[in-house]
Design a protein around this motif. Structure first.
Motif, PDB file in Angstrom:
ATOM      1  N   ARG A   1     -11.344 -23.333 -10.421  1.00  0.00           N
ATOM      2  CA  ARG A   1     -12.583 -22.908 -11.086  1.00  0.00           C
ATOM      3  C   ARG A   1     -13.722 -22.783 -10.092  1.00  0.00           C
ATOM      4  N   ALA A   2     -13.799 -23.749  -9.169  1.00  0.00           N
ATOM      5  CA  ALA A   2     -14.864 -23.735  -8.174  1.00  0.00           C
ATOM      6  C   ALA A   2     -14.753 -22.522  -7.248  1.00  0.00           C
TER       7      ALA A   2
ATOM      8  N   SER B   1     -22.887 -28.084  -7.357  1.00  0.00           N
ATOM      9  CA  SER B   1     -23.414 -28.434  -8.669  1.00  0.00           C
ATOM     10  C   SER B   1     -24.775 -27.793  -8.917  1.00  0.00           C
ATOM     11  N   ALA B   2     -25.660 -27.890  -7.937  1.00  0.00           N
ATOM     12  CA  ALA B   2     -27.033 -27.413  -8.114  1.00  0.00           C
ATOM     13  C   ALA B   2     -27.134 -25.893  -8.104  1.00  0.00           C
ATOM     14  N   GLU B   3     -26.381 -25.240  -7.223  1.00  0.00           N
ATOM     15  CA  GLU B   3     -26.544 -23.794  -7.044  1.00  0.00           C
ATOM     16  C   GLU B   3     -25.555 -22.963  -7.845  1.00  0.00           C
ATOM     17  N   LEU B   4     -24.375 -23.500  -8.119  1.00  0.00           N
ATOM     18  CA  LEU B   4     -23.355 -22.718  -8.822  1.00  0.00           C
ATOM     19  C   LEU B   4     -22.908 -23.359 -10.133  1.00  0.00           C
ATOM     20  N   ASN B   5     -23.573 -24.441 -10.528  1.00  0.00           N
ATOM     21  CA  ASN B   5     -23.325 -25.080 -11.824  1.00  0.00           C
ATOM     22  C   ASN B   5     -21.856 -25.453 -12.010  1.00  0.00           C
ATOM     23  N   TRP B   6     -21.268 -26.032 -10.957  1.00  0.00           N
ATOM     24  CA  TRP B   6     -19.872 -26.484 -11.039  1.00  0.00           C
ATOM     25  C   TRP B   6     -19.800 -27.984 -10.851  1.00  0.00           C
ATOM     26  N   THR B   7     -19.031 -28.642 -11.702  1.00  0.00           N
ATOM     27  CA  THR B   7     -18.649 -30.040 -11.508  1.00  0.00           C
ATOM     28  C   THR B   7     -17.195 -30.181 -11.951  1.00  0.00           C
ATOM     29  N   PRO B   8     -16.460 -31.124 -11.372  1.00  0.00           N
ATOM     30  CA  PRO B   8     -15.070 -31.312 -11.803  1.00  0.00           C
ATOM     31  C   PRO B   8     -14.996 -31.810 -13.237  1.00  0.00           C
ATOM     32  N   ILE B   9     -13.981 -31.350 -13.958  1.00  0.00           N
ATOM     33  CA  ILE B   9     -13.765 -31.789 -15.336  1.00  0.00           C
ATOM     34  C   ILE B   9     -12.916 -33.060 -15.380  1.00  0.00           C
ATOM     35  N   GLU B  10     -11.881 -33.098 -14.527  1.00  0.00           N
ATOM     36  CA  GLU B  10     -10.940 -34.213 -14.564  1.00  0.00           C
ATOM     37  C   GLU B  10     -11.427 -35.410 -13.759  1.00  0.00           C
ATOM     38  N   THR B  11     -11.252 -36.596 -14.316  1.00  0.00           N
ATOM     39  CA  THR B  11     -11.370 -37.815 -13.519  1.00  0.00           C
ATOM     40  C   THR B  11     -10.054 -37.987 -12.760  1.00  0.00           C
ATOM     41  N   PHE B  12     -10.029 -38.907 -11.826  1.00  0.00           N
ATOM     42  CA  PHE B  12      -8.774 -39.131 -11.108  1.00  0.00           C
ATOM     43  C   PHE B  12      -7.691 -39.628 -12.062  1.00  0.00           C
ATOM     44  N   GLU B  13      -8.081 -40.467 -12.997  1.00  0.00           N
ATOM     45  CA  GLU B  13      -7.107 -41.049 -13.916  1.00  0.00           C
ATOM     46  C   GLU B  13      -6.515 -39.985 -14.846  1.00  0.00           C
ATOM     47  N   THR B  14      -7.359 -39.116 -15.407  1.00  0.00           N
ATOM     48  CA  THR B  14      -6.827 -38.086 -16.312  1.00  0.00           C
ATOM     49  C   THR B  14      -6.019 -37.053 -15.547  1.00  0.00           C
ATOM     50  N   GLY B  15      -6.510 -36.668 -14.374  1.00  0.00           N
ATOM     51  CA  GLY B  15      -5.788 -35.676 -13.584  1.00  0.00           C
ATOM     52  C   GLY B  15      -4.462 -36.192 -13.074  1.00  0.00           C
ATOM     53  N   LEU B  16      -4.433 -37.464 -12.680  1.00  0.00           N
ATOM     54  CA  LEU B  16      -3.187 -38.033 -12.158  1.00  0.00           C
ATOM     55  C   LEU B  16      -2.145 -38.161 -13.269  1.00  0.00           C
ATOM     56  N   ARG B  17      -2.564 -38.566 -14.449  1.00  0.00           N
ATOM     57  CA  ARG B  17      -1.618 -38.665 -15.561  1.00  0.00           C
ATOM     58  C   ARG B  17      -1.049 -37.283 -15.914  1.00  0.00           C
ATOM     59  N   LYS B  18      -1.905 -36.260 -15.942  1.00  0.00           N
ATOM     60  CA  LYS B  18      -1.426 -34.894 -16.194  1.00  0.00           C
ATOM     61  C   LYS B  18      -0.416 -34.470 -15.126  1.00  0.00           C
ATOM     62  N   THR B  19      -0.704 -34.832 -13.878  1.00  0.00           N
ATOM     63  CA  THR B  19       0.178 -34.465 -12.770  1.00  0.00           C
ATOM     64  C   THR B  19       1.543 -35.130 -12.919  1.00  0.00           C
ATOM     65  N   ILE B  20       1.545 -36.425 -13.179  1.00  0.00           N
ATOM     66  CA  ILE B  20       2.808 -37.158 -13.333  1.00  0.00           C
ATOM     67  C   ILE B  20       3.610 -36.605 -14.501  1.00  0.00           C
ATOM     68  N   GLU B  21       2.944 -36.357 -15.617  1.00  0.00           N
ATOM     69  CA  GLU B  21       3.642 -35.810 -16.786  1.00  0.00           C
ATOM     70  C   GLU B  21       4.242 -34.446 -16.479  1.00  0.00           C
ATOM     71  N   TRP B  22       3.539 -33.636 -15.668  1.00  0.00           N
ATOM     72  CA  TRP B  22       4.067 -32.317 -15.299  1.00  0.00           C
ATOM     73  C   TRP B  22       5.349 -32.470 -14.473  1.00  0.00           C
ATOM     74  N   TYR B  23       5.342 -33.380 -13.499  1.00  0.00           N
ATOM     75  CA  TYR B  23       6.539 -33.566 -12.670  1.00  0.00           C
ATOM     76  C   TYR B  23       7.705 -34.112 -13.485  1.00  0.00           C
ATOM     77  N   LEU B  24       7.403 -34.939 -14.469  1.00  0.00           N
ATOM     78  CA  LEU B  24       8.474 -35.477 -15.313  1.00  0.00           C
ATOM     79  C   LEU B  24       9.157 -34.387 -16.133  1.00  0.00           C
ATOM     80  N   THR B  25       8.419 -33.364 -16.511  1.00  0.00           N
ATOM     81  CA  THR B  25       8.985 -32.304 -17.346  1.00  0.00           C
ATOM     82  C   THR B  25       9.358 -31.058 -16.557  1.00  0.00           C
ATOM     83  N   ASN B  26       9.201 -31.086 -15.243  1.00  0.00           N
ATOM     84  CA  ASN B  26       9.513 -29.908 -14.419  1.00  0.00           C
ATOM     85  C   ASN B  26      10.403 -30.274 -13.232  1.00  0.00           C
ATOM     86  N   GLN B  27      11.413 -31.080 -13.506  1.00  0.00           N
ATOM     87  CA  GLN B  27      12.340 -31.494 -12.444  1.00  0.00           C
ATOM     88  C   GLN B  27      13.097 -30.301 -11.849  1.00  0.00           C
TER      89      GLN B  27
END
Length: 357
Positions: free
Chosen positions: A239-240, A310-336
């Motif tokens: 997105r950035a 953030s100031a000039e292009l109005n971008w900030t990350p949506i995911e925290t490390f915890e939410t992003g990491l859980r999504k990542t692990i779940e993806w690898y579990l279902t995409n062996q």
């Protein structure tokens, strides 16, 4: 807009292409050499779009680059094609010099020649966006070395690369800025922190640990595991990058970070904890952690200040490390199947980057 994305079959490049096809009306030309880390399976969801095209081309091949520009007539370039693994650069720096420096030079010249021939309006609107890394800045003070508030990498931080990889990326950054200054070529540069997420080739820390843990293999930690990285979910990065190529100011540099500083050992322990919940077994996954000799020249801390984004292009990350990491692990579990397909016989998640005395 029609955007030429180099390295579009790679980890970040494929995320950028999926984002553009799924969320905009723009078209994409994916130009990729398809090395070990480039895989078209990462683009299965968009490959049949009439706004997507693929060109199997090496950025070191100037003749083919000229053909692609003349055939597809892009309005912008997003340059992500690069050799990117520090450990590989330690044992085999030549590929990094060729792709990251010579390849970037070839792409700049092919793009500049094409740009020079454009009509005035198209020439004014054209953009060349070079995607780089925070590793070009070297490293920052570590909490055990300095008390109080610790500094962050900003767009004004001096370059001090430590590895053949980061030195080659620093060289390419300098080339891009020189083409702006000397030729007036409309360039932008972004420097990002460590990316993670789905479709990541399993030589990098997070996918390596996930897959090794599931297979009962050791989870190698370099040194004491106290090296600190700022982690950025790859879809937030995509997105950035689109914000920069469409809204960024020519000549500017933008640092893109995830606001998630973590020690390597914390990252591995968090993965183990999530796996204990999602795929429980008789023992804890953390029991597989093994400490190994540190990487030569290992930077101790990276941390990005994304205030400008953030100031000039109005971008900030949506995911925290915890939410992003859980999504990542779940993806690898279902995409062996994807994981098995991208690992060829030449790499079986063994350690790379050791120097033989």
């Amino acid at each position: 807009m029609k955007i030429l994305v180099t390295g579009g079959a790679g980890f970040i490049g494929s995320a950028v292409i999926r984002y553009i096809i799924d969320n905009t009306e723009d078209s994409v030309i994916n130009l990729d050499k398809l090395t070990y880390a480039g895989n078209l399976e990462s683009l299965k969801s968009v490959e049949h779009s009439d706004r997507y095209a693929f060109e199997h081309v090496d950025i070191c091949n100037r003749t083919e680059l000229d053909r692609v520009f003349l055939m597809h007539k892009p309005d912008a370039v997003m340059h992500l094609a690069a050799e990117s693994h520090v450990d590989r650069s330690i044992t085999g720096p030549s590929d990094f010099i060729q792709t990251n420096i010579v390849g970037t030079y070839n792409l700049l010249e092919a793009a500049r020649e094409y740009w020079n021939a454009l009509a005035d309006d198209a020439k004014k609107a054209f953009r060349f966006h070079h995607i780089s890394t925070d590793e070009v800045y070297g490293d920052l003070p570590h909490p055990d070395e300095q008390e109080g508030e610790l500094p962050l990498f900003t767009e004004q931080t001096s370059y001090a690369p430590s590895s053949p990889y980061s030195a080659s990326k620093a060289s390419s950054d300098h080339l891009v800025r020189a083409w702006l200054r000397t030729y007036g070529f409309p360039t932008l540069v972004t420097n990002c922190s460590n990316n993670y997420g789905p479709f990541h080739f399993p030589e990098k820390l997070i996918p390596l640990v996930i897959l090794n843990a599931l297979e009962g293999k050791v989870l190698p930690i370099y040194g004491k595991g106290d090296q600190i990285r700022d982690w950025l979910f790859v879809e937030d990065h995509a997105r950035a990058l689109y914000k920069v190529v469409t809204k960024g100011v020519v000549g500017e540099t933008y640092n893109i970070g995830g606001h998630n500083e973590k020690q390597n050992i914390e990252v591995v322990q968090t993965i183990c904890s999530i796996l204990d919940t999602l795929v429980p077994k008789n023992t804890k996954y953390a029991e597989q952690i093994t400490y190994v000799t540190d990487r030569p020249g290992h930077d101790r801390r990276y941390a990005i200040d994304s205030t400008k984004m953030s100031a000039e292009l109005n971008w900030t990350p949506i995911e925290t490390f915890e939410t992003g990491l859980r999504k990542t692990i779940e993806w690898y579990l279902t995409n062996q199947k994807w994981c098995k397909n991208v690992q060829d016989g030449s790499y079986q998640r063994e350690r790379l980057g050791e120097i033989n005395s």
